[in-house]
Design a protein around this motif. Sequence first.
Motif, PDB file in Angstrom:
ATOM      1  N   LEU A   1      -7.666  -4.678 -10.711  1.00  0.00           N
ATOM      2  CA  LEU A   1      -8.346  -3.171 -10.486  1.00  0.00           C
ATOM      3  C   LEU A   1      -9.620  -3.603  -9.550  1.00  0.00           C
ATOM      4  O   LEU A   1     -10.607  -4.203 -10.587  1.00  0.00           O
ATOM      5  CB  LEU A   1      -8.451  -2.353 -11.688  1.00  0.00           C
ATOM      6  CG  LEU A   1      -8.863  -0.809 -10.759  1.00  0.00           C
ATOM      7  CD1 LEU A   1      -7.933  -0.505  -9.711  1.00  0.00           C
ATOM      8  CD2 LEU A   1      -8.857   0.189 -11.756  1.00  0.00           C
ATOM      9  N   GLN A   2     -10.508  -3.838  -8.737  1.00  0.00           N
ATOM     10  CA  GLN A   2     -11.386  -3.754  -7.714  1.00  0.00           C
ATOM     11  C   GLN A   2     -12.219  -1.929  -7.957  1.00  0.00           C
ATOM     12  O   GLN A   2     -13.447  -2.189  -7.439  1.00  0.00           O
ATOM     13  CB  GLN A   2     -11.363  -4.038  -6.825  1.00  0.00           C
ATOM     14  CG  GLN A   2     -11.446  -5.651  -6.699  1.00  0.00           C
ATOM     15  CD  GLN A   2     -10.857  -6.593  -5.777  1.00  0.00           C
ATOM     16  OE1 GLN A   2     -11.052  -6.278  -4.766  1.00  0.00           O
ATOM     17  NE2 GLN A   2      -9.897  -7.714  -6.084  1.00  0.00           N
ATOM     18  N   ARG A   3     -11.416  -1.460  -7.975  1.00  0.00           N
ATOM     19  CA  ARG A   3     -12.320   0.065  -7.161  1.00  0.00           C
ATOM     20  C   ARG A   3     -11.047   1.460  -7.852  1.00  0.00           C
ATOM     21  O   ARG A   3     -10.054   0.965  -7.884  1.00  0.00           O
ATOM     22  CB  ARG A   3     -12.106   0.462  -5.671  1.00  0.00           C
ATOM     23  CG  ARG A   3     -12.230   1.650  -5.368  1.00  0.00           C
ATOM     24  CD  ARG A   3     -12.403   1.835  -4.064  1.00  0.00           C
ATOM     25  NE  ARG A   3     -12.425   2.666  -3.126  1.00  0.00           N
ATOM     26  CZ  ARG A   3     -11.335   4.049  -3.191  1.00  0.00           C
ATOM     27  NH1 ARG A   3     -10.101   3.873  -3.082  1.00  0.00           N
ATOM     28  NH2 ARG A   3     -11.428   4.902  -2.736  1.00  0.00           N
TER      29      ARG A   3
ATOM     30  N   GLU B   1     -16.692   5.024  -8.722  1.00  0.00           N
ATOM     31  CA  GLU B   1     -16.027   6.691  -7.827  1.00  0.00           C
ATOM     32  C   GLU B   1     -16.336   7.983  -7.909  1.00  0.00           C
ATOM     33  O   GLU B   1     -15.374   8.020  -8.106  1.00  0.00           O
ATOM     34  CB  GLU B   1     -15.663   6.257  -6.479  1.00  0.00           C
ATOM     35  CG  GLU B   1     -15.877   5.461  -5.251  1.00  0.00           C
ATOM     36  CD  GLU B   1     -14.921   5.217  -4.135  1.00  0.00           C
ATOM     37  OE1 GLU B   1     -13.884   5.531  -3.966  1.00  0.00           O
ATOM     38  OE2 GLU B   1     -15.397   3.653  -3.634  1.00  0.00           O
TER      39      GLU B   1
ATOM     40  N   GLU C   1      -5.146  -3.417  -7.180  1.00  0.00           N
ATOM     41  CA  GLU C   1      -6.842  -3.578  -7.165  1.00  0.00           C
ATOM     42  C   GLU C   1      -7.292  -2.138  -6.429  1.00  0.00           C
ATOM     43  O   GLU C   1      -8.927  -2.236  -6.453  1.00  0.00           O
ATOM     44  CB  GLU C   1      -7.143  -4.744  -4.907  1.00  0.00           C
ATOM     45  CG  GLU C   1      -6.613  -6.143  -5.560  1.00  0.00           C
ATOM     46  CD  GLU C   1      -6.451  -6.864  -4.888  1.00  0.00           C
ATOM     47  OE1 GLU C   1      -7.015  -6.202  -3.703  1.00  0.00           O
ATOM     48  OE2 GLU C   1      -6.398  -8.179  -4.798  1.00  0.00           O
ATOM     49  N   ASP C   2      -6.878  -1.399  -6.215  1.00  0.00           N
ATOM     50  CA  ASP C   2      -7.614  -0.283  -5.364  1.00  0.00           C
ATOM     51  C   ASP C   2      -6.349   0.918  -5.839  1.00  0.00           C
ATOM     52  O   ASP C   2      -5.431   1.059  -5.291  1.00  0.00           O
ATOM     53  CB  ASP C   2      -7.311  -0.061  -4.302  1.00  0.00           C
ATOM     54  CG  ASP C   2      -8.870   0.869  -3.166  1.00  0.00           C
ATOM     55  OD1 ASP C   2      -7.978   2.279  -3.896  1.00  0.00           O
ATOM     56  OD2 ASP C   2      -9.103   0.678  -2.034  1.00  0.00           O
TER      57      ASP C   2
ATOM     58  N   VAL D   1     -15.289  -3.509 -11.658  1.00  0.00           N
ATOM     59  CA  VAL D   1     -14.734  -1.850 -10.795  1.00  0.00           C
ATOM     60  C   VAL D   1     -15.475  -1.343 -10.672  1.00  0.00           C
ATOM     61  O   VAL D   1     -16.879  -1.505 -11.453  1.00  0.00           O
ATOM     62  CB  VAL D   1     -13.319  -1.498 -11.963  1.00  0.00           C
ATOM     63  CG1 VAL D   1     -13.380  -0.323 -11.065  1.00  0.00           C
ATOM     64  CG2 VAL D   1     -12.520  -2.396 -12.467  1.00  0.00           C
TER      65      VAL D   1
ATOM     66  N   TYR E   1       0.722  -1.496   0.111  1.00  0.00           N
ATOM     67  CA  TYR E   1       0.199  -0.434  -0.134  1.00  0.00           C
ATOM     68  C   TYR E   1       0.775   1.337   0.208  1.00  0.00           C
ATOM     69  O   TYR E   1       1.944   1.524   0.668  1.00  0.00           O
ATOM     70  CB  TYR E   1      -0.771  -0.139   1.716  1.00  0.00           C
ATOM     71  CG  TYR E   1      -1.618   1.185   1.371  1.00  0.00           C
ATOM     72  CD1 TYR E   1      -2.670   1.952   0.472  1.00  0.00           C
ATOM     73  CD2 TYR E   1      -2.235   1.741   2.597  1.00  0.00           C
ATOM     74  CE1 TYR E   1      -3.089   2.759   0.407  1.00  0.00           C
ATOM     75  CE2 TYR E   1      -2.570   3.177   3.156  1.00  0.00           C
ATOM     76  CZ  TYR E   1      -3.417   3.592   1.731  1.00  0.00           C
ATOM     77  OH  TYR E   1      -4.457   4.429   1.874  1.00  0.00           O
TER      78      TYR E   1
ATOM     79  N   TYR F   1      -6.876   5.578  -5.742  1.00  0.00           N
ATOM     80  CA  TYR F   1      -8.043   6.820  -5.493  1.00  0.00           C
ATOM     81  C   TYR F   1      -6.830   7.350  -5.913  1.00  0.00           C
ATOM     82  O   TYR F   1      -5.661   8.348  -6.188  1.00  0.00           O
ATOM     83  CB  TYR F   1      -7.509   6.423  -4.208  1.00  0.00           C
ATOM     84  CG  TYR F   1      -8.635   7.957  -3.585  1.00  0.00           C
ATOM     85  CD1 TYR F   1      -9.293   8.083  -3.911  1.00  0.00           C
ATOM     86  CD2 TYR F   1      -8.178   8.716  -3.476  1.00  0.00           C
ATOM     87  CE1 TYR F   1     -10.581   9.482  -3.415  1.00  0.00           C
ATOM     88  CE2 TYR F   1      -8.596  10.090  -2.785  1.00  0.00           C
ATOM     89  CZ  TYR F   1      -9.704  10.097  -2.452  1.00  0.00           C
ATOM     90  OH  TYR F   1     -10.469  11.042  -2.193  1.00  0.00           O
TER      91      TYR F   1
ATOM     92  N   LYS G   1      -0.588  -2.940  -4.228  1.00  0.00           N
ATOM     93  CA  LYS G   1      -1.848  -3.306  -4.105  1.00  0.00           C
ATOM     94  C   LYS G   1      -2.959  -2.583  -3.961  1.00  0.00           C
ATOM     95  O   LYS G   1      -3.978  -2.252  -4.576  1.00  0.00           O
ATOM     96  CB  LYS G   1      -2.555  -4.835  -3.156  1.00  0.00           C
ATOM     97  CG  LYS G   1      -1.587  -5.922  -3.712  1.00  0.00           C
ATOM     98  CD  LYS G   1      -2.743  -7.146  -2.718  1.00  0.00           C
ATOM     99  CE  LYS G   1      -1.515  -8.634  -3.120  1.00  0.00           C
ATOM    100  NZ  LYS G   1      -2.732  -9.401  -2.347  1.00  0.00           N
ATOM    101  N   LYS G   2      -2.712  -1.337  -3.751  1.00  0.00           N
ATOM    102  CA  LYS G   2      -3.020  -0.032  -3.154  1.00  0.00           C
ATOM    103  C   LYS G   2      -2.321   1.227  -3.299  1.00  0.00           C
ATOM    104  O   LYS G   2      -1.316   1.358  -2.905  1.00  0.00           O
ATOM    105  CB  LYS G   2      -3.730  -0.781  -1.505  1.00  0.00           C
ATOM    106  CG  LYS G   2      -4.293   1.088  -1.138  1.00  0.00           C
ATOM    107  CD  LYS G   2      -5.415   0.852  -0.433  1.00  0.00           C
ATOM    108  CE  LYS G   2      -6.321   1.305  -0.011  1.00  0.00           C
ATOM    109  NZ  LYS G   2      -7.657   2.090   1.535  1.00  0.00           N
TER     110      LYS G   2
END
Length: 135
Positions: A80-82, A111, A53-54, A108, A1, A56, A27-28
Amino acid sequence: YLNLTHNFFGNEGMLALAKSQNLSTLKKLALGYCGIGNEGVIALADANMPQLEDLYLGSNNSLGDAGAIALSHSRNFPRLQRLGLEYCMLTDLGALSLARSDSLPPTVVFEFDGMSFSSSTVSELRRLLGDRCDL
């Protein structure tokens, strides 16, 4: 992360970060409020991030449709999930490009909070993404 939120390094910093070999194991990745625009996100879309995976990217006010389109065409995020894009400068074009992407994983969650899309785009996003879309 890796959390770099509130580090205003802009496109120049993002161009350097995108070249890092260390991104391949992340992963993030949190890059909110970093002053990243389209140029930086286009570089990020080309980065090798097979474990991510995440992602932002919220509150990068210079991030617009060109960056979103680059992400939508990228095949570098297979897990990627988010994808957090709250309070960026996307228009209907960028949001729909992401929602219709054949390159991003079909699960995915996008947001899009804090953006002003037309009512027809909101309906289309809900139709395409269902509960995978935060508006």
